[in-house]
Each structure stands twice: as C-alpha cells, then as structure tokens.
Design a protein around this motif. Structure first.
Motif, PDB file in Angstrom:
ATOM      1  N   ASN A  18     157.656   5.726  70.188  1.00 25.32           N
ATOM      2  CA  ASN A  18     158.586   4.386  68.794  1.00 25.32           C
ATOM      3  C   ASN A  18     158.588   2.646  68.853  1.00 25.32           C
ATOM      4  O   ASN A  18     157.873   1.865  68.231  1.00 25.32           O
ATOM      5  CB  ASN A  18     160.323   3.960  69.411  1.00 25.32           C
ATOM      6  CG  ASN A  18     161.282   3.248  69.153  1.00 25.32           C
ATOM      7  OD1 ASN A  18     161.902   2.525  69.775  1.00 25.32           O
ATOM      8  ND2 ASN A  18     161.225   2.635  67.473  1.00 25.32           N
ATOM      9  N   LYS A  19     157.801   2.573  70.433  1.00 23.99           N
ATOM     10  CA  LYS A  19     157.218   1.769  70.727  1.00 23.99           C
ATOM     11  C   LYS A  19     155.867   0.911  70.783  1.00 23.99           C
ATOM     12  O   LYS A  19     155.071  -0.025  70.523  1.00 23.99           O
ATOM     13  CB  LYS A  19     158.015   0.617  71.984  1.00 23.99           C
ATOM     14  CG  LYS A  19     159.405   0.680  71.681  1.00 23.99           C
ATOM     15  CD  LYS A  19     159.447  -0.286  73.737  1.00 23.99           C
ATOM     16  CE  LYS A  19     160.891  -1.111  73.161  1.00 23.99           C
ATOM     17  NZ  LYS A  19     161.170  -2.002  74.930  1.00 23.99           N
ATOM     18  N   GLY A  20     155.192   2.491  70.487  1.00 24.36           N
ATOM     19  CA  GLY A  20     153.923   2.402  70.512  1.00 24.36           C
ATOM     20  C   GLY A  20     153.705   3.164  71.506  1.00 24.36           C
ATOM     21  O   GLY A  20     151.978   1.999  72.397  1.00 24.36           O
ATOM     22  N   VAL A  21     154.310   2.399  72.613  1.00 23.60           N
ATOM     23  CA  VAL A  21     153.506   1.908  74.361  1.00 23.60           C
ATOM     24  C   VAL A  21     153.179   3.285  74.598  1.00 23.60           C
ATOM     25  O   VAL A  21     153.746   4.200  75.289  1.00 23.60           O
ATOM     26  CB  VAL A  21     154.650   1.457  75.178  1.00 23.60           C
ATOM     27  CG1 VAL A  21     154.103   1.115  76.389  1.00 23.60           C
ATOM     28  CG2 VAL A  21     155.286  -0.322  74.372  1.00 23.60           C
ATOM     29  N   LEU A  22     152.001   4.207  74.031  1.00 22.81           N
ATOM     30  CA  LEU A  22     151.924   5.345  74.517  1.00 22.81           C
ATOM     31  C   LEU A  22     151.494   5.340  75.978  1.00 22.81           C
ATOM     32  O   LEU A  22     151.092   6.849  76.933  1.00 22.81           O
ATOM     33  CB  LEU A  22     150.757   5.985  73.829  1.00 22.81           C
ATOM     34  CG  LEU A  22     151.003   5.527  72.404  1.00 22.81           C
ATOM     35  CD1 LEU A  22     150.426   6.770  71.487  1.00 22.81           C
ATOM     36  CD2 LEU A  22     152.908   6.539  72.156  1.00 22.81           C
ATOM     37  N   ASP A  23     150.713   5.055  76.975  1.00 17.20           N
ATOM     38  CA  ASP A  23     150.274   5.474  78.178  1.00 17.20           C
ATOM     39  C   ASP A  23     151.237   5.080  78.923  1.00 17.20           C
ATOM     40  O   ASP A  23     152.056   4.380  79.179  1.00 17.20           O
ATOM     41  CB  ASP A  23     149.614   4.030  78.577  1.00 17.20           C
ATOM     42  CG  ASP A  23     148.774   3.489  80.095  1.00 17.20           C
ATOM     43  OD1 ASP A  23     149.229   4.909  80.567  1.00 17.20           O
ATOM     44  OD2 ASP A  23     147.557   3.072  80.274  1.00 17.20           O
ATOM     45  N   VAL A  24     151.217   6.365  79.984  1.00 17.80           N
ATOM     46  CA  VAL A  24     152.133   6.820  80.517  1.00 17.80           C
ATOM     47  C   VAL A  24     152.533   5.875  81.841  1.00 17.80           C
ATOM     48  O   VAL A  24     153.018   5.677  82.878  1.00 17.80           O
ATOM     49  CB  VAL A  24     152.275   8.228  81.131  1.00 17.80           C
ATOM     50  CG1 VAL A  24     153.016   8.628  79.993  1.00 17.80           C
ATOM     51  CG2 VAL A  24     150.986   8.720  81.883  1.00 17.80           C
ATOM     52  N   ALA A  26     160.271  -4.389  78.022  1.00 16.46           N
ATOM     53  CA  ALA A  26     160.077  -5.497  77.531  1.00 16.46           C
ATOM     54  C   ALA A  26     160.839  -5.326  76.172  1.00 16.46           C
ATOM     55  O   ALA A  26     160.882  -4.623  75.776  1.00 16.46           O
ATOM     56  CB  ALA A  26     158.918  -5.699  77.060  1.00 16.46           C
ATOM     57  N   SER A  27     161.376  -6.287  75.755  1.00 15.49           N
ATOM     58  CA  SER A  27     162.590  -6.628  74.793  1.00 15.49           C
ATOM     59  C   SER A  27     161.716  -6.586  73.107  1.00 15.49           C
ATOM     60  O   SER A  27     160.325  -7.163  73.679  1.00 15.49           O
ATOM     61  CB  SER A  27     163.134  -8.147  74.725  1.00 15.49           C
ATOM     62  OG  SER A  27     163.862  -7.955  73.663  1.00 15.49           O
ATOM     63  N   MET A  28     162.235  -6.125  72.326  1.00  9.34           N
ATOM     64  CA  MET A  28     161.348  -5.137  71.493  1.00  9.34           C
ATOM     65  C   MET A  28     162.298  -5.382  69.838  1.00  9.34           C
ATOM     66  O   MET A  28     162.658  -5.118  70.166  1.00  9.34           O
ATOM     67  CB  MET A  28     160.470  -4.490  71.513  1.00  9.34           C
ATOM     68  CG  MET A  28     158.962  -4.699  69.819  1.00  9.34           C
ATOM     69  SD  MET A  28     158.040  -3.100  70.315  1.00  9.34           S
ATOM     70  CE  MET A  28     156.909  -3.445  71.305  1.00  9.34           C
ATOM     71  N   PRO A  29     161.869  -6.160  69.226  1.00 10.36           N
ATOM     72  CA  PRO A  29     162.315  -6.161  67.907  1.00 10.36           C
ATOM     73  C   PRO A  29     162.698  -4.920  67.111  1.00 10.36           C
ATOM     74  O   PRO A  29     160.968  -4.196  67.173  1.00 10.36           O
ATOM     75  CB  PRO A  29     162.066  -7.890  67.120  1.00 10.36           C
ATOM     76  CG  PRO A  29     161.392  -8.114  67.928  1.00 10.36           C
ATOM     77  CD  PRO A  29     161.022  -7.885  68.861  1.00 10.36           C
ATOM     78  N   ASP A  83     161.997  -4.961  63.972  1.00  8.86           N
ATOM     79  CA  ASP A  83     160.927  -4.880  62.238  1.00  8.86           C
ATOM     80  C   ASP A  83     159.411  -4.652  63.727  1.00  8.86           C
ATOM     81  O   ASP A  83     158.450  -5.171  62.646  1.00  8.86           O
ATOM     82  CB  ASP A  83     161.157  -6.067  61.921  1.00  8.86           C
ATOM     83  CG  ASP A  83     161.078  -7.296  62.704  1.00  8.86           C
ATOM     84  OD1 ASP A  83     161.206  -6.905  64.072  1.00  8.86           O
ATOM     85  OD2 ASP A  83     161.986  -8.237  62.096  1.00  8.86           O
ATOM     86  N   SER A  84     159.978  -4.854  64.968  1.00  8.67           N
ATOM     87  CA  SER A  84     157.586  -5.474  65.373  1.00  8.67           C
ATOM     88  C   SER A  84     157.691  -3.158  66.115  1.00  8.67           C
ATOM     89  O   SER A  84     156.639  -3.083  66.499  1.00  8.67           O
ATOM     90  CB  SER A  84     157.604  -5.731  67.076  1.00  8.67           C
ATOM     91  OG  SER A  84     158.074  -7.106  66.246  1.00  8.67           O
ATOM     92  N   LYS A  85     158.798  -2.191  66.476  1.00  8.85           N
ATOM     93  CA  LYS A  85     158.383  -1.010  66.710  1.00  8.85           C
ATOM     94  C   LYS A  85     157.470   0.219  65.720  1.00  8.85           C
ATOM     95  O   LYS A  85     158.280  -0.361  64.695  1.00  8.85           O
ATOM     96  CB  LYS A  85     159.507  -0.393  66.617  1.00  8.85           C
ATOM     97  CG  LYS A  85     160.309  -1.103  68.198  1.00  8.85           C
ATOM     98  CD  LYS A  85     161.934  -0.549  68.302  1.00  8.85           C
ATOM     99  CE  LYS A  85     162.661  -2.154  69.815  1.00  8.85           C
ATOM    100  NZ  LYS A  85     163.732  -1.085  70.014  1.00  8.85           N
ATOM    101  N   ARG A  86     156.231   0.331  66.402  1.00  2.00           N
ATOM    102  CA  ARG A  86     154.840   0.790  65.308  1.00  2.00           C
ATOM    103  C   ARG A  86     156.448   1.780  64.339  1.00  2.00           C
ATOM    104  O   ARG A  86     155.582   2.409  63.950  1.00  2.00           O
ATOM    105  CB  ARG A  86     154.304   1.437  66.836  1.00  2.00           C
ATOM    106  CG  ARG A  86     153.201   2.215  65.743  1.00  2.00           C
ATOM    107  CD  ARG A  86     152.525   2.094  67.031  1.00  2.00           C
ATOM    108  NE  ARG A  86     150.953   2.887  66.131  1.00  2.00           N
ATOM    109  CZ  ARG A  86     150.899   4.311  66.217  1.00  2.00           C
ATOM    110  NH1 ARG A  86     151.895   5.242  66.296  1.00  2.00           N
ATOM    111  NH2 ARG A  86     149.818   4.215  65.601  1.00  2.00           N
ATOM    112  N   VAL A  87     156.942   2.773  65.759  1.00  6.66           N
ATOM    113  CA  VAL A  87     157.734   4.362  64.666  1.00  6.66           C
ATOM    114  C   VAL A  87     159.321   4.062  64.627  1.00  6.66           C
ATOM    115  O   VAL A  87     160.134   4.146  65.678  1.00  6.66           O
ATOM    116  CB  VAL A  87     157.459   5.659  65.350  1.00  6.66           C
ATOM    117  CG1 VAL A  87     157.114   6.468  63.974  1.00  6.66           C
ATOM    118  CG2 VAL A  87     155.727   5.540  65.548  1.00  6.66           C
TER     119      VAL A  87
END
Length: 294
Positions: A168-174, A182-185, A187-191
């Motif tokens: 969802n956030k595009g933070v793929l590195d485990v 981290a907080s993310m709006p 409309d900024s989430k990748r998927v």
C-alpha cells in the motif's frame, strides 16, 4: 495523480494451494528426506505444539533437524532447485502476462506480489518467480557456504497483513520499518487498498481477505474439490467476494471476473481523476477521500 501516471492495480497471492496444487515442500523437499507429507507435517506441527512455538518456525526448524539427522543438509541453492518441481494450476503460467496485457488496455499498470507462509527460496525456483514484483515468504539466513543457520523472515497468517501495508505504501524493503510506520496521507500511498485484489484458498488467508473487504479491495478464494466446502463457507460468511475453481486459464470464471474487477478499478480511477481536475480548475481542494467511487 496526473494523467501521465497510470494507476497501479496490485494482485496479491497466497502460493500453496492457490497457485500450486499443494504445499510447496511436498513436491521435492520432503521426498528428498525419504519422508511423506503425512509423516513430515505431523512431526513439525507436533514439535511446535509441544514447545509452544509458532507453526512457521516449527516447520523451518524441522526441515533443518530432519535433514541433519539423515546426513542430508541442504543449502539455499538446493531449495531453489527443488522449486522447479512445483506443479502449478491450469493457466497459471501465462496468467500474469495475460492480466498485465489486459491492464494495459484499461490504462492501468498491473503488479503481482506473493504473500506466503511457504519458503521464498522454493518459490524462486518455480517457473513463475519472475512474474512477481516482490515475494514475501518465510526465508532462512544462510552462512557463507549457503547452509541455513537462522530464520531470516517468517510469515505466519496474521503477519501477512504487514505486507499488505508495505505494498500500500510502497515500502517494500522488510528491513525498513521506519517508513512503514511513518504517517502518510492516503493520496500519497502508492497502491490504494481500493486497487488491490487478494487471491487465496482458505482460513490462513482470512486476515488479508478481511482487510480487502474492510478497505475497499477485492478478495477471491480458489478451490480444489478437496477444500471446496471450506471455501464455500468463506463466501457464505462474507469473508470473500468471489470463489472459483483453481483454474486460471483464459475464458474461465476466474479470468473473466478478474478482468471485470480491473475494468471497474480503472473506471473508478479515471472518474476520480476527472473530478479532481474539475475541482482544481475552480480552485478547490482535491477530491475528499470519502468521495472516491467504489
């Protein structure tokens, strides 16, 4: 999102009994020990219960213990090679290319991810490993000789949801927990969750399936005759949106429905973007999240 950026639609898959016909260890690893699945799994599960151990850690430990007991220690390369024995359901091997091409016709970019309690090393040896943007699965840490010495990652049933958030956030590195938490709006989430489709086969997938239904994605369960009643129960209890036989061939019910979902997601994104452009044209803020269609 500008019109030059295509919306992303993510397909998320369990692996065992979802893309392949049984547990991935059953094809080659367990037979290499001179054991049958009916012998290995009760041994691993019993060891876990006796020691109040997570079931995934228990089976990974049992793999090492039974190999050493027989003088058959394995390496990472051995497991990858054993993945070549995986038997896929009909249509799986060309499914990804077909779905990607259909997404192109709808103006969306399709990505595929695995979220599995099986072993990444075995999945990497399968015929479809190159189709995935990322494989989230249990994995060993290996020494310089390639021998397993410690669990590097374990993916139990509830832990699977962590990886949905990563996608969802595009933070793929485990190893990157800072950006994940981290907080993310929205409309900024990748998927967006509304652009996710989860495909699984049973109770181990329910946490992810519930996330899809709660946040506007889609949940699909596939079945063989041996687990059909359990999958029908998931549908009856509202835990999935659709159920289908595990046949990914072109023209099947699963194929047609997946394409219809893609069409709907593409239309939703296009209408939302059109509305945002109109709002920008009159100097108003972007479309509120609650106004997003579907």
């Amino acid at each position: 999102m500008s019109r030059s950026q295509r919306p992303i639609v993510a397909f998320l898959y369990d692996f065992d009994k979802t893309l392949c016909t049984t547990d991935m260890e059953d094809y080659a690893f367990i037979p290499s020990l001179g054991m049958t699945p009916a012998e290995f799994w009760p041994e691993a599960n019993g060891f876990g219960r006796e020691n109040r151990m997570d079931g995934i850690l228990a089976y990974m430990y049992t793999m090492i213990r039974e190999s050493e007991k027989r003088g058959l220690p394995f390496t990472r390369a051995d497991l990858v090679e054993k993945g070549r024995e995986i038997v896929l359901f009909p249509g799986v091997q060309d499914w990804f290319g077909r779905i990607n091409a259909f997404g192109e016709t709808q103006g969306v970019q399709v990505e595929h991810y695995v979220i599995s309690s099986g072993l990444r090393e075995i999945i990497e040896g399968s015929a479809i490993s190159g189709a995935f943007k990322e494989i989230y699965a249990s994995e060993f840490y290996y020494d310089a000789a390639g021998r397993p010495v410690w669990p590097k990652l374990t993916v139990n049933f509830t832990a699977k949801t962590q990886f949905v958030y990563r996608i969802n956030k595009g933070v793929l590195d485990v190893s990157n927990d800072r950006d994940l938490n981290a907080s993310m709006p929205d409309d900024s989430k990748r998927v967006p969750f509304t652009n996710m489709i989860y495909i699984g086969d049973g109770l181990s997938d329910v946490p992810c399936m519930k996330m899809m239904r709660a946040y506007g994605g889609q949940a699909i369960a596939v079945y063989q005759e041996s687990n059909r009643s359990g999958v029908e129960d998931l549908l009856a209890k509202g835990r999935v949106d659709f159920i289908f036989p595990a046949d990914y061939s072109e023209g099947t019910e699963l194929d047609r429905t997946a394409k219809n979902i893609l069409r709907r997601m593409a239309i939703s994104d296009a209408l939302a973007e059109e509305n945002q452009e109109q709002l920008r044209a009159i100097g108003r803020d972007e479309l509120p999240n609650q106004a997003r269609l579907f």
